[in-house]
Scaffold this motif. Sequence first.
Motif, PDB file in Angstrom:
ATOM      1  N   MET A 157       0.831  -1.208   0.000  1.00  0.00           N
ATOM      2  CA  MET A 157       0.000   0.000   0.000  1.00  0.00           C
ATOM      3  C   MET A 157       0.862   1.254   0.000  1.00  0.00           C
ATOM      4  SD  MET A 157      -3.005  -1.029   2.633  1.00  0.00           S
ATOM      5  CE  MET A 157      -4.022   0.420   2.699  1.00  0.00           C
ATOM      6  N   ASN A 158       1.879   1.269   0.852  1.00  0.00           N
ATOM      7  CA  ASN A 158       2.741   2.445   0.913  1.00  0.00           C
ATOM      8  C   ASN A 158       3.498   2.650  -0.399  1.00  0.00           C
ATOM      9  OD1 ASN A 158       1.878   2.808   3.516  1.00  0.00           O
ATOM     10  ND2 ASN A 158       3.687   1.903   4.449  1.00  0.00           N
ATOM     11  N   GLN A 159       4.041   1.555  -0.896  1.00  0.00           N
ATOM     12  CA  GLN A 159       4.804   1.622  -2.138  1.00  0.00           C
ATOM     13  C   GLN A 159       3.937   2.117  -3.307  1.00  0.00           C
ATOM     14  OE1 GLN A 159       8.044   1.048  -2.452  1.00  0.00           O
ATOM     15  NE2 GLN A 159       8.101   1.296  -4.675  1.00  0.00           N
ATOM     16  N   ALA A 191      -0.492  13.686  -3.646  1.00  0.00           N
ATOM     17  CA  ALA A 191       0.112  12.352  -3.582  1.00  0.00           C
ATOM     18  C   ALA A 191       1.618  12.428  -3.384  1.00  0.00           C
ATOM     19  CB  ALA A 191      -0.217  11.564  -4.847  1.00  0.00           C
ATOM     20  N   GLU A 192       2.213  13.477  -3.909  1.00  0.00           N
ATOM     21  CA  GLU A 192       3.656  13.598  -3.746  1.00  0.00           C
ATOM     22  C   GLU A 192       4.045  13.891  -2.297  1.00  0.00           C
ATOM     23  OE1 GLU A 192       4.531  16.216  -7.006  1.00  0.00           O
ATOM     24  OE2 GLU A 192       4.945  14.530  -8.356  1.00  0.00           O
ATOM     25  N   GLY A 193       3.068  14.311  -1.492  1.00  0.00           N
ATOM     26  CA  GLY A 193       3.348  14.540  -0.077  1.00  0.00           C
ATOM     27  C   GLY A 193       2.848  13.419   0.821  1.00  0.00           C
ATOM     28  N   PHE A 194       2.363  12.342   0.205  1.00  0.00           N
ATOM     29  CA  PHE A 194       1.776  11.246   0.990  1.00  0.00           C
ATOM     30  C   PHE A 194       2.741  10.683   2.028  1.00  0.00           C
ATOM     31  CE2 PHE A 194      -1.741   9.581  -2.101  1.00  0.00           C
ATOM     32  CZ  PHE A 194      -2.598  10.541  -1.601  1.00  0.00           C
ATOM     33  N   ARG A 195       3.943  10.346   1.571  1.00  0.00           N
ATOM     34  CA  ARG A 195       4.889   9.695   2.492  1.00  0.00           C
ATOM     35  C   ARG A 195       5.193  10.581   3.692  1.00  0.00           C
ATOM     36  NH1 ARG A 195       9.166   6.556  -0.195  1.00  0.00           N
ATOM     37  NH2 ARG A 195       7.566   4.979   0.145  1.00  0.00           N
ATOM     38  N   LYS A 196       5.486  11.833   3.383  1.00  0.00           N
ATOM     39  CA  LYS A 196       5.833  12.772   4.439  1.00  0.00           C
ATOM     40  C   LYS A 196       4.711  12.844   5.475  1.00  0.00           C
ATOM     41  CE  LYS A 196       7.486  17.520   4.855  1.00  0.00           C
ATOM     42  NZ  LYS A 196       6.814  18.729   4.368  1.00  0.00           N
ATOM     43  N   ARG A 197       3.494  12.959   4.957  1.00  0.00           N
ATOM     44  CA  ARG A 197       2.369  13.114   5.882  1.00  0.00           C
ATOM     45  C   ARG A 197       2.115  11.847   6.698  1.00  0.00           C
ATOM     46  NH1 ARG A 197      -2.012  14.760   2.664  1.00  0.00           N
ATOM     47  NH2 ARG A 197      -0.367  15.418   1.241  1.00  0.00           N
ATOM     48  N   ARG A 198       2.361  10.718   6.083  1.00  0.00           N
ATOM     49  CA  ARG A 198       2.183   9.469   6.840  1.00  0.00           C
ATOM     50  C   ARG A 198       3.204   9.390   7.977  1.00  0.00           C
ATOM     51  NH1 ARG A 198       4.788   4.572   6.307  1.00  0.00           N
ATOM     52  NH2 ARG A 198       5.502   5.046   4.204  1.00  0.00           N
ATOM     53  N   LEU A 199       4.444   9.760   7.662  1.00  0.00           N
ATOM     54  CA  LEU A 199       5.493   9.657   8.681  1.00  0.00           C
ATOM     55  C   LEU A 199       5.307  10.677   9.801  1.00  0.00           C
ATOM     56  CD1 LEU A 199       8.512   8.994   6.293  1.00  0.00           C
ATOM     57  CD2 LEU A 199       7.305   7.339   7.742  1.00  0.00           C
ATOM     58  N   GLY A 202       1.697  10.583  14.289  1.00  0.00           N
ATOM     59  CA  GLY A 202       2.324  10.063  15.502  1.00  0.00           C
ATOM     60  C   GLY A 202       2.132   8.568  15.686  1.00  0.00           C
ATOM     61  N   ASP A 203       0.932   8.152  15.976  1.00  0.00           N
ATOM     62  CA  ASP A 203       0.719   6.733  16.268  1.00  0.00           C
ATOM     63  C   ASP A 203      -0.055   6.056  15.152  1.00  0.00           C
ATOM     64  OD1 ASP A 203      -2.391   6.711  17.945  1.00  0.00           O
ATOM     65  OD2 ASP A 203      -1.419   8.436  16.989  1.00  0.00           O
ATOM     66  N   LYS A 204       0.009   4.745  15.163  1.00  0.00           N
ATOM     67  CA  LYS A 204      -0.605   3.970  14.099  1.00  0.00           C
ATOM     68  C   LYS A 204      -2.128   4.055  14.117  1.00  0.00           C
ATOM     69  CE  LYS A 204       2.900   1.236  12.396  1.00  0.00           C
ATOM     70  NZ  LYS A 204       3.416  -0.015  11.863  1.00  0.00           N
ATOM     71  N   ILE A 205      -2.660   4.222  15.300  1.00  0.00           N
ATOM     72  CA  ILE A 205      -4.115   4.258  15.384  1.00  0.00           C
ATOM     73  C   ILE A 205      -4.681   5.449  14.632  1.00  0.00           C
ATOM     74  CG2 ILE A 205      -6.077   4.497  16.969  1.00  0.00           C
ATOM     75  CD1 ILE A 205      -4.527   2.807  18.956  1.00  0.00           C
ATOM     76  N   SER A 210      -6.983   7.857   9.595  1.00  0.00           N
ATOM     77  CA  SER A 210      -6.846   9.072   8.784  1.00  0.00           C
ATOM     78  C   SER A 210      -7.502   8.902   7.419  1.00  0.00           C
ATOM     79  CB  SER A 210      -5.368   9.410   8.586  1.00  0.00           C
ATOM     80  OG  SER A 210      -4.776   8.491   7.683  1.00  0.00           O
ATOM     81  N   SER A 211      -7.825  10.023   6.828  1.00  0.00           N
ATOM     82  CA  SER A 211      -8.472   9.975   5.519  1.00  0.00           C
ATOM     83  C   SER A 211      -7.468   9.527   4.458  1.00  0.00           C
ATOM     84  CB  SER A 211      -9.040  11.336   5.160  1.00  0.00           C
ATOM     85  OG  SER A 211      -7.999  12.276   5.130  1.00  0.00           O
ATOM     86  N   GLN A 212      -6.216   9.817   4.707  1.00  0.00           N
ATOM     87  CA  GLN A 212      -5.206   9.397   3.742  1.00  0.00           C
ATOM     88  C   GLN A 212      -5.139   7.866   3.661  1.00  0.00           C
ATOM     89  OE1 GLN A 212      -1.352  11.472   3.951  1.00  0.00           O
ATOM     90  NE2 GLN A 212      -0.395   9.700   3.000  1.00  0.00           N
ATOM     91  N   TYR A 213      -5.214   7.245   4.816  1.00  0.00           N
ATOM     92  CA  TYR A 213      -5.185   5.782   4.832  1.00  0.00           C
ATOM     93  C   TYR A 213      -6.423   5.213   4.143  1.00  0.00           C
ATOM     94  CZ  TYR A 213      -4.778   1.006   6.548  1.00  0.00           C
ATOM     95  OH  TYR A 213      -4.671  -0.362   6.625  1.00  0.00           O
ATOM     96  N   ALA A 214      -7.546   5.870   4.348  1.00  0.00           N
ATOM     97  CA  ALA A 214      -8.779   5.418   3.681  1.00  0.00           C
ATOM     98  C   ALA A 214      -8.591   5.450   2.167  1.00  0.00           C
ATOM     99  CB  ALA A 214      -9.941   6.306   4.089  1.00  0.00           C
ATOM    100  N   LYS A 215      -7.952   6.486   1.711  1.00  0.00           N
ATOM    101  CA  LYS A 215      -7.688   6.594   0.270  1.00  0.00           C
ATOM    102  C   LYS A 215      -6.775   5.446  -0.191  1.00  0.00           C
ATOM    103  CE  LYS A 215      -7.432   9.958  -2.727  1.00  0.00           C
ATOM    104  NZ  LYS A 215      -7.516  11.374  -2.909  1.00  0.00           N
ATOM    105  N   TYR A 216      -5.737   5.185   0.564  1.00  0.00           N
ATOM    106  CA  TYR A 216      -4.835   4.071   0.245  1.00  0.00           C
ATOM    107  C   TYR A 216      -5.650   2.799   0.044  1.00  0.00           C
ATOM    108  CZ  TYR A 216      -0.405   6.416   1.635  1.00  0.00           C
ATOM    109  OH  TYR A 216       0.692   7.221   1.732  1.00  0.00           O
ATOM    110  N   ARG A 217      -6.555   2.559   0.974  1.00  0.00           N
ATOM    111  CA  ARG A 217      -7.316   1.314   0.962  1.00  0.00           C
ATOM    112  C   ARG A 217      -8.181   1.156  -0.274  1.00  0.00           C
ATOM    113  NH1 ARG A 217     -10.162   2.185   6.199  1.00  0.00           N
ATOM    114  NH2 ARG A 217     -11.828   2.055   4.706  1.00  0.00           N
TER     115      ARG A 217
END
Length: 370
Positions: A157-159, A191-199, A202-205, A210-217
Amino acid sequence: MILESHGDACRLGYLRLIACLLEDGSQRSFDFLASVLYDMLRNLEFYEPLTQKPTGLITRYVNARNYVTLAAEMGFIDRASQTIGEFGKIYLCLDSADKFRGFVEGRSIPSLNDIITLNDAEKFFFLWVLLNRDYPMIQHVLRWIIEKRSFTRQEAMNQIMEEFYPISLRKVLSTLNGRRREQIMREIEEAEGFRKRRLQMGDKISWIKSSQYAKYRHIAPPRLEWLVDCGILKRIGRGKYEIRENYLKSRTEILKLISLKPAKLDNHFFNEFVKLFSKSFSTANRYEILKTMIEVYERLRTLFGDEVNLSTLEYLTILVLMERGKFADLKMIHGSFNSLALKFPDKIYVIPGRKKNMNIAYINVEEIEV
DNA sequence: GATGTCGGCCGGGTATCCAG
DNA sequence: CTGGATACCCGGCCGACATC
């Protein structure tokens, strides 16, 4: 590239039903298709329950609708006219369509398992559609899979979202215009800022919420599942995937295949690529080839009218032969067609089509004796 | 209002880890 | 090594919002 996707729409097999629903050529709204699809399927599980449930089963009207959208993205539905699309028509020429046609027409009831599993020919067919319609995303994903061999859903998903998604969007940008183009430009920037924003999260929960993760899914996992259906990946345990042995063996050929643009790939796909798998079929003789080809021609003619593309006819003949346990490569098929055309020059011939490199095949089926 | 798109919530299965 | 607790996150579900 498939821009609209939804996490629900993981099983390609359902698209076959949608093609059958549009077979008569009439116009059907997305909503109507979704409700018919949902109604057809709602009691199926009751007859013959699945031993293990894959993801992406249609259980609600809403996810039936997500499949209709996918069908449009895959070229099974023509968005503009809301009628059957090119790939939908091509699918309908396979033997397997008959089973689903019967279901749609109320003549028979398949098992839910039949609806979600693909035969070998269908696996190739759908892979071919994906390479055409999801370019260049699926090509990136395939290349990565071949390097990694096994991976978790999470890392994929991240890749996919942080590397392949923005790159692929940039590539399709030039084919778009107007508002759509604006939209995609904004999307690329984000999308070019996805990685930065994910990192930064703070926590995995809170990441998972997050809405970004929903988009990934919604964008990444369906692609992995499509490749599972096509027989390239297999799921091992929860959230883990592995490439299937036979695809690993043909690494170089696959890398070649995915380096080709849609306009160039068809010939390579049905020539060099499918040949890699010919061992599991017995060789078709000339009689079988011609008999199948004429049958396929008749089916194509019903759907496309007089404009039967010779290449499509030949590709489909390969697939239908496969469904019957036989194999013939493009050269054999082409040769068979030509020899018949020599024998019956007034009943079988080829004329140039409207597009470049396109030839229209004509066969006077009634008067041909193979 | 109809149609299409986005994204949050959360139940429950699974991996992992720890105590015994 | 093993059984049980628990943290994690998959994936289904659905409502909100945008646009035609």
